[in-house]
Structure formats: structure tokens, C-alpha cells
Motif scaffolding. Structure first.
Motif, PDB file in Angstrom:
ATOM      1  N   ASN A  52       0.856  -1.176   0.000  1.00  0.00           N
ATOM      2  CA  ASN A  52       0.000   0.000   0.000  1.00  0.00           C
ATOM      3  C   ASN A  52       0.902   1.238   0.000  1.00  0.00           C
ATOM      4  OD1 ASN A  52       0.695   0.726   2.707  1.00  0.00           O
ATOM      5  ND2 ASN A  52      -0.875  -0.657   3.496  1.00  0.00           N
ATOM      6  N   THR A  53       0.325   2.406  -0.110  1.00  0.00           N
ATOM      7  CA  THR A  53       1.100   3.641  -0.226  1.00  0.00           C
ATOM      8  C   THR A  53       2.031   3.839   0.962  1.00  0.00           C
ATOM      9  OG1 THR A  53      -0.658   4.656  -1.524  1.00  0.00           O
ATOM     10  CG2 THR A  53       0.939   6.145  -0.525  1.00  0.00           C
ATOM     11  N   VAL A  54       1.513   3.655   2.156  1.00  0.00           N
ATOM     12  CA  VAL A  54       2.329   3.862   3.353  1.00  0.00           C
ATOM     13  C   VAL A  54       3.515   2.905   3.358  1.00  0.00           C
ATOM     14  CG1 VAL A  54       2.363   3.691   5.880  1.00  0.00           C
ATOM     15  CG2 VAL A  54       0.432   4.794   4.723  1.00  0.00           C
ATOM     16  N   ASP A  55       3.248   1.617   3.156  1.00  0.00           N
ATOM     17  CA  ASP A  55       4.334   0.638   3.176  1.00  0.00           C
ATOM     18  C   ASP A  55       5.348   0.901   2.065  1.00  0.00           C
ATOM     19  OD1 ASP A  55       3.285  -0.656   5.371  1.00  0.00           O
ATOM     20  OD2 ASP A  55       2.257  -2.198   4.198  1.00  0.00           O
ATOM     21  N   ALA A  56       4.872   1.270   0.881  1.00  0.00           N
ATOM     22  CA  ALA A  56       5.782   1.544  -0.232  1.00  0.00           C
ATOM     23  C   ALA A  56       6.691   2.726   0.091  1.00  0.00           C
ATOM     24  CB  ALA A  56       4.993   1.812  -1.513  1.00  0.00           C
ATOM     25  N   LEU A  57       6.119   3.800   0.645  1.00  0.00           N
ATOM     26  CA  LEU A  57       6.934   4.971   0.961  1.00  0.00           C
ATOM     27  C   LEU A  57       7.900   4.697   2.115  1.00  0.00           C
ATOM     28  CD1 LEU A  57       4.354   7.869   0.501  1.00  0.00           C
ATOM     29  CD2 LEU A  57       6.293   7.281  -0.964  1.00  0.00           C
ATOM     30  N   VAL A  58       7.462   3.941   3.099  1.00  0.00           N
ATOM     31  CA  VAL A  58       8.348   3.587   4.210  1.00  0.00           C
ATOM     32  C   VAL A  58       9.503   2.720   3.698  1.00  0.00           C
ATOM     33  CG1 VAL A  58       8.520   2.265   6.365  1.00  0.00           C
ATOM     34  CG2 VAL A  58       6.640   3.886   6.033  1.00  0.00           C
ATOM     35  N   GLN A  59       9.193   1.729   2.870  1.00  0.00           N
ATOM     36  CA  GLN A  59      10.250   0.874   2.314  1.00  0.00           C
ATOM     37  C   GLN A  59      11.219   1.685   1.457  1.00  0.00           C
ATOM     38  OE1 GLN A  59      10.911  -2.354   3.057  1.00  0.00           O
ATOM     39  NE2 GLN A  59       9.243  -2.206   4.533  1.00  0.00           N
ATOM     40  N   LEU A  60      10.690   2.623   0.666  1.00  0.00           N
ATOM     41  CA  LEU A  60      11.543   3.488  -0.146  1.00  0.00           C
ATOM     42  C   LEU A  60      12.429   4.351   0.753  1.00  0.00           C
ATOM     43  CD1 LEU A  60      12.448   4.605  -2.865  1.00  0.00           C
ATOM     44  CD2 LEU A  60      10.501   6.188  -2.776  1.00  0.00           C
ATOM     45  N   SER A  61      11.852   4.880   1.834  1.00  0.00           N
ATOM     46  CA  SER A  61      12.661   5.702   2.740  1.00  0.00           C
ATOM     47  C   SER A  61      13.793   4.872   3.355  1.00  0.00           C
ATOM     48  CB  SER A  61      11.805   6.352   3.821  1.00  0.00           C
ATOM     49  OG  SER A  61      11.435   5.427   4.811  1.00  0.00           O
ATOM     50  N   PHE A  62      13.527   3.593   3.656  1.00  0.00           N
ATOM     51  CA  PHE A  62      14.577   2.722   4.182  1.00  0.00           C
ATOM     52  C   PHE A  62      15.695   2.556   3.158  1.00  0.00           C
ATOM     53  CE2 PHE A  62      11.421   0.213   7.064  1.00  0.00           C
ATOM     54  CZ  PHE A  62      11.416   1.258   7.975  1.00  0.00           C
ATOM     55  N   LEU A  63      15.319   2.380   1.891  1.00  0.00           N
ATOM     56  CA  LEU A  63      16.337   2.252   0.840  1.00  0.00           C
ATOM     57  C   LEU A  63      17.196   3.512   0.754  1.00  0.00           C
ATOM     58  CD1 LEU A  63      14.398   0.551  -2.114  1.00  0.00           C
ATOM     59  CD2 LEU A  63      16.337  -0.392  -0.857  1.00  0.00           C
ATOM     60  N   ILE A  64      16.554   4.673   0.745  1.00  0.00           N
ATOM     61  CA  ILE A  64      17.274   5.941   0.633  1.00  0.00           C
ATOM     62  C   ILE A  64      18.135   6.174   1.867  1.00  0.00           C
ATOM     63  CG2 ILE A  64      17.049   8.454   0.392  1.00  0.00           C
ATOM     64  CD1 ILE A  64      16.314   6.746  -2.142  1.00  0.00           C
ATOM     65  N   GLN A  65      17.598   5.899   3.055  1.00  0.00           N
ATOM     66  CA  GLN A  65      18.388   6.048   4.282  1.00  0.00           C
ATOM     67  C   GLN A  65      19.612   5.129   4.239  1.00  0.00           C
ATOM     68  OE1 GLN A  65      17.944   8.208   6.975  1.00  0.00           O
ATOM     69  NE2 GLN A  65      16.393   9.144   5.692  1.00  0.00           N
ATOM     70  N   GLY A  66      19.438   3.942   3.679  1.00  0.00           N
ATOM     71  CA  GLY A  66      20.567   3.018   3.540  1.00  0.00           C
ATOM     72  C   GLY A  66      21.638   3.575   2.611  1.00  0.00           C
ATOM     73  N   VAL A  67      21.221   4.165   1.504  1.00  0.00           N
ATOM     74  CA  VAL A  67      22.165   4.792   0.568  1.00  0.00           C
ATOM     75  C   VAL A  67      22.924   5.910   1.276  1.00  0.00           C
ATOM     76  CG1 VAL A  67      22.314   6.254  -1.499  1.00  0.00           C
ATOM     77  CG2 VAL A  67      20.923   4.174  -1.548  1.00  0.00           C
ATOM     78  N   LEU A  68      22.192   6.775   1.985  1.00  0.00           N
ATOM     79  CA  LEU A  68      22.830   7.888   2.692  1.00  0.00           C
ATOM     80  C   LEU A  68      23.772   7.391   3.786  1.00  0.00           C
ATOM     81  CD1 LEU A  68      19.792  10.329   3.027  1.00  0.00           C
ATOM     82  CD2 LEU A  68      21.752  10.532   1.478  1.00  0.00           C
ATOM     83  N   SER A  69      23.342   6.372   4.503  1.00  0.00           N
ATOM     84  CA  SER A  69      24.149   5.816   5.582  1.00  0.00           C
ATOM     85  C   SER A  69      25.452   5.220   5.042  1.00  0.00           C
ATOM     86  CB  SER A  69      23.341   4.755   6.325  1.00  0.00           C
ATOM     87  OG  SER A  69      24.062   4.250   7.408  1.00  0.00           O
ATOM     88  N   GLU A  70      25.362   4.470   3.943  1.00  0.00           N
ATOM     89  CA  GLU A  70      26.559   3.875   3.332  1.00  0.00           C
ATOM     90  C   GLU A  70      27.496   4.950   2.793  1.00  0.00           C
ATOM     91  OE1 GLU A  70      25.296   1.033   0.407  1.00  0.00           O
ATOM     92  OE2 GLU A  70      24.197  -0.149   1.887  1.00  0.00           O
ATOM     93  N   ALA A  71      26.939   5.960   2.130  1.00  0.00           N
ATOM     94  CA  ALA A  71      27.769   7.050   1.608  1.00  0.00           C
ATOM     95  C   ALA A  71      28.447   7.789   2.755  1.00  0.00           C
ATOM     96  CB  ALA A  71      26.923   8.015   0.778  1.00  0.00           C
ATOM     97  N   GLY A  72      27.709   8.001   3.831  1.00  0.00           N
ATOM     98  CA  GLY A  72      28.285   8.664   4.992  1.00  0.00           C
ATOM     99  C   GLY A  72      29.389   7.838   5.620  1.00  0.00           C
TER     100      GLY A  72
END
Length: 145
Positions: free
Chosen positions: A10-30
Motif C-alpha cells: 500500500n502507499t504507506v508501506d511503499a513509501l516507508v520501504q523506499l525511505s529505508f532504501l534511501i536512508q541506507g544509501v545515505l548511511s553507506e555514503a556517509g
């Protein structure tokens, strides 16, 4: 071993999962540059502006004491500098140093590459739609992708 097909999100789960992906990218880059996500955000905000501490805290969602600590740590690393505001003698402006700008550009390149890889399965039209929808959600006009 066979697994059942995943249910559509659903929209909420999709956006939360996407935010986890982006946070992971930022965390790894950091991690590659010894920066936390909030430090990456700090450098990103400063790439095209020289805000006061209050404005910077507002951008980052941090209170005054947290901002002071964050900027102080970045200043000790030689990434940012504080200077008096020419318009308000009580205010302090924060800007990137050449070292901070260089580090911000290296981090931005890593994040750009990884998010580009993440969106690679999408068609050009889908990427444009994603950009438009994300821009609508964050309330900021975005450049064409």
C-alpha cells in the motif's frame, strides 16, 4: 525452497520501504566518508546557501543546542566555518569550507550513483513520474531529471 509472491504494497508501506532504501544509501555514503546522515544533510543544505544557525536548524529540524553541537563538530573537522552576519550583529552564518565543499561533492557523487542504480529498472517515463511525485510530496519544485 519456494516462496509465495509478495503482496502489493500500500502507499504507506511503499513509501516507508523506499525511505529505508534511501536512508541506507545515505548511511553507506556517509560511512565511506566518516559522516552521519545528519552531517550529510548539513553539508547538502550548505552547498548552495549560507544560512544563519536558526535557519539551518529549521532546515534540519534540530533545536539550537543540537545545531550548535553539529556545527561545532563539523567546524573542528574543517568542513564548515562560522562568520558574523553582515545584517545582524547577533547572528552567525554557516558556510562550507573548501574541504567541506570537496567532501560534500564526493558524497553527492556516491549518493547520485547509488540512487541512479536504484532507479535503473524504471523507464525514463517512470523516473520522470517518480521525480514529479516526490517533488509534489516534499513541496519543492525539482529540476527535470
Amino acid at each position: 525452497m519456494r516462496t509465495e509472491p509478495a503482496q502489493p504494497l500500500n502507499t504507506v508501506d511503499a513509501l516507508v520501504q523506499l525511505s529505508f532504501l534511501i536512508q541506507g544509501v545515505l548511511s553507506e555514503a556517509g560511512a565511506e566518508h566518516d559522516l552521519s546522515i545528519v552531517q550529510i544533510r548539513l553539508l547538502g543544505v550548505l552547498r548552495d546557501r549560507r544560512p544563519g544557525m536558526l535557519e539551518l536548524g529549521s532546515h534540519l529540524g534540530l533545536d539550537k543546542s543540537s545545531m550548535t553541537g553539529l556545527v561545532g563538530r563539523a567546524e573542528k573537522r574543517g568542513l564548515v566555518q562560522r562568520s558574523p552576519s553582515p545584517h545582524d550583529g547577533r547572528a552567525v552564518l554557516v558556510s562550507l569550507t573548501p574541504l567541506g565543499r570537496q567532501l560534500m561533492q564526493r558524497c553527492a557523487a556516491v549518493v547520485d550513483r547509488r540512487i541512479t542504480e536504484l532507479t535503473e529498472p524504471l523507464t525514463a517515463t517512470q523516473r520522470a513520474q517518480l521525480t514529479q511525485l516526490a517533488g509534489a510530496l516534499v513541496g519543492t519544485p525539482l529540476l527535470d531529471a
